[in-house]
Design an enzyme around this catalytic site. Structure first.
Site, PDB file in Angstrom:
ATOM      1  N   GLN A 183      17.399  60.085  61.826  1.00  0.00           N
ATOM      2  CA  GLN A 183      18.895  59.980  61.020  1.00  0.00           C
ATOM      3  C   GLN A 183      19.840  60.881  61.977  1.00  0.00           C
ATOM      4  O   GLN A 183      21.015  60.936  61.418  1.00  0.00           O
ATOM      5  CB  GLN A 183      18.933  60.734  59.763  1.00  0.00           C
ATOM      6  N   SER A 203      15.028  55.908  66.254  1.00  0.00           N
ATOM      7  CA  SER A 203      15.023  54.660  65.905  1.00  0.00           C
ATOM      8  C   SER A 203      16.277  53.884  66.416  1.00  0.00           C
ATOM      9  O   SER A 203      17.248  54.463  66.034  1.00  0.00           O
ATOM     10  CB  SER A 203      14.857  54.769  64.232  1.00  0.00           C
ATOM     11  N   HIS A 205      17.383  51.072  64.682  1.00  0.00           N
ATOM     12  CA  HIS A 205      18.082  50.409  63.493  1.00  0.00           C
ATOM     13  C   HIS A 205      18.954  51.405  62.713  1.00  0.00           C
ATOM     14  O   HIS A 205      19.587  50.852  61.660  1.00  0.00           O
ATOM     15  CB  HIS A 205      17.447  49.702  62.786  1.00  0.00           C
ATOM     16  N   THR A 243       3.030  44.500  75.151  1.00  0.00           N
ATOM     17  CA  THR A 243       4.109  43.714  75.757  1.00  0.00           C
ATOM     18  C   THR A 243       5.414  44.186  75.348  1.00  0.00           C
ATOM     19  O   THR A 243       5.564  44.063  74.146  1.00  0.00           O
ATOM     20  CB  THR A 243       4.236  42.412  75.804  1.00  0.00           C
ATOM     21  N   CYS A 328      12.078  53.694  52.121  1.00  0.00           N
ATOM     22  CA  CYS A 328      10.650  53.678  52.347  1.00  0.00           C
ATOM     23  C   CYS A 328       9.910  54.030  51.106  1.00  0.00           C
ATOM     24  O   CYS A 328       8.751  54.090  51.041  1.00  0.00           O
ATOM     25  CB  CYS A 328      10.234  54.461  53.466  1.00  0.00           C
TER      26      CYS A 328
END
Length: 391
Positions: A183, A203, A205, A243, A328
């Site tokens: 955040q 993160s 997103h 990968t 979450c």
């Protein structure tokens, strides 16, 4: 159909259109679609170059060396790699670890996992603003402490922990310091070249990049050792096999570069929008803004409304996307464990909502959301009073 006003940027951000264009460039036959681990031909070299450019961009936002950035599938995996990896690699030196009661579930569940395996966990209680102090950490340290994990910015309150002071203490004591910065990246200054942090989860997103990609900063030092949690090929210097999703990695790099260029201006705009939002329903009684006055980021606003159930308010706020806590933890109807952790009563915690602002929030949206919120709270309170009068 009325377009939804999105005020849940702390849960996820839309991909910036400029970043979406980058995504597309690494998917199709006429783009750079190769496997970055394929070093025997130009198609693979191009993909590898894109990955390394993105790695440098992510490093640039947090003041790291690009060799200190390890790609993951997101902050949850980064937290798992950092916490489990550090605990397992250093357990010969001790099995005592420290965190707080209001960390993100990705961190809390890792420490519960360690606890089940014989590690001793000290759970620090935050103050009423949602912060952990240097003194608390110092009081909890023991000879066998090997790891402390604290978030940079709380995802429900926006409160900022004193990372510099805590990190300096831990560096002096030789204890690893992990920070969940999901955040924080792009919303406040982060410079690991000056901050005494050993491991930092990032993160995409949460910063206008795509879901499904993140990174872990791992300080280049013999003192910082972690065990890999995913095996199979030895990618990412053996720390995270698999990968790489070149398109997502490149997009995260672009998103973080935009945050570096535009973050300061955005923070000022969010502060202005925050004030506008809070002022718009200033005449409403029984309103409580949770979290600190100063040590916070401006984009997260957690508000409690007396005499109103949060879930009912969510339903009444038609056309406005907000949340009653972390995405979450939204599968449960229990009051937010973060709000309970800072000492709120179950009733107040249950009557609180998180509003989070973002890059595409407008003054018009803020005004409309505040108007609908004021009307919804008044309506629910009237219904509650009517029900009580008939009892």
């Amino acid at each position: 159909m009325t377009q939804t006003i999105y005020l849940d940027y702390a849960a996820t951000t839309p991909v910036d259109p400029r970043v979406a264009e980058t995504l597309q460039q690494y998917l199709t036959p006429d783009g750079i679609f190769g496997n970055p681990a394929s070093r025997s031909h130009a198609v693979g070299w191009q993909a590898e170059a894109a990955v390394e450019q993105a790695r440098a961009r992510v490093a640039g936002l947090v003041g790291a060396d690009s060799r200190e950035i390890v790609w993951t599938s997101g902050a949850t995996e980064s937290d798992n790699l950092a916490i489990k990896g550090a605990a397992m690699a250093n357990q010969a030196h001790g099995r005592h670890v420290i965190t707080s009661l209001i960390e993100h579930k990705a961190v809390v569940d890792c420490f519960l996992w360690l606890q089940e395996r014989g590690f001793e966990v000290t759970w620090l209680e935050p103050d009423e603003a949602g912060c952990i102090s240097r003194a608390q950490v110092e009081a909890a340290l023991r000879e066998d402490t090997i790891l402390v994990s604290l978030m940079a910015v709380n995802n429900e309150l926006g409160s900022i922990n004193p990372l510099q002071a805590i990190g300096a203490l831990l560096r002096e004591r030789g204890v690893l310091f992990h920070v969940d910065a999901a955040q924080a990246a792009g919303k406040m200054a982060l410079d690991v070249s000056a901050m005494p942090v050993d491991l930092m989860a990032l993160s995409a997103h949460k910063a206008y990049g795509p879901k499904g990609v993140g990174a872990l900063y791992v300080r280049r030092s013999p003192d910082v050792t972690i065990e890999a949690q995913i095996h199979g090929g030895g990618h990412e210097r053996g720390l995270r096999s698999g990968t790489l999703a070149t398109h997502q990695v490149a997009a995260m790099g672009h998103a973080f570069n935009l945050a570096l260029e535009e973050g300061d201006a955005e923070a000022g705009r969010f502060e202005s929008l925050r004030s506008r939002f809070l002022d718009a329903f200033g005449g409403l009684s029984g309103v409580h803004v949770h979290g600190p006055e100063r040590a916070r980021i401006p984009g997260i606003i957690n508000i409690g409304f007396e005499g109103v159930d949060g879930e009912s308010l969510l339903l009444a706020l038609r056309g406005v996307a907000v949340s009653s806590g972390s995405a979450c933890a939204s599968a449960t109807t229990e009051p937010s464990y973060v709000l309970r952790g800072i000492g709120l009563s179950p009733e107040m915690a249950q009557g609180s909502l998180r509003f989070s602002l973002g890059r595409f929030s407008t003054e018009e949206e803020i005004d409309t959301a505040a108007e609908r919120l004021t009307e919804a709270v008044a309506r629910l309170r009237e219904r509650g009073a009517a029900r009580r009068a008939t009892v």
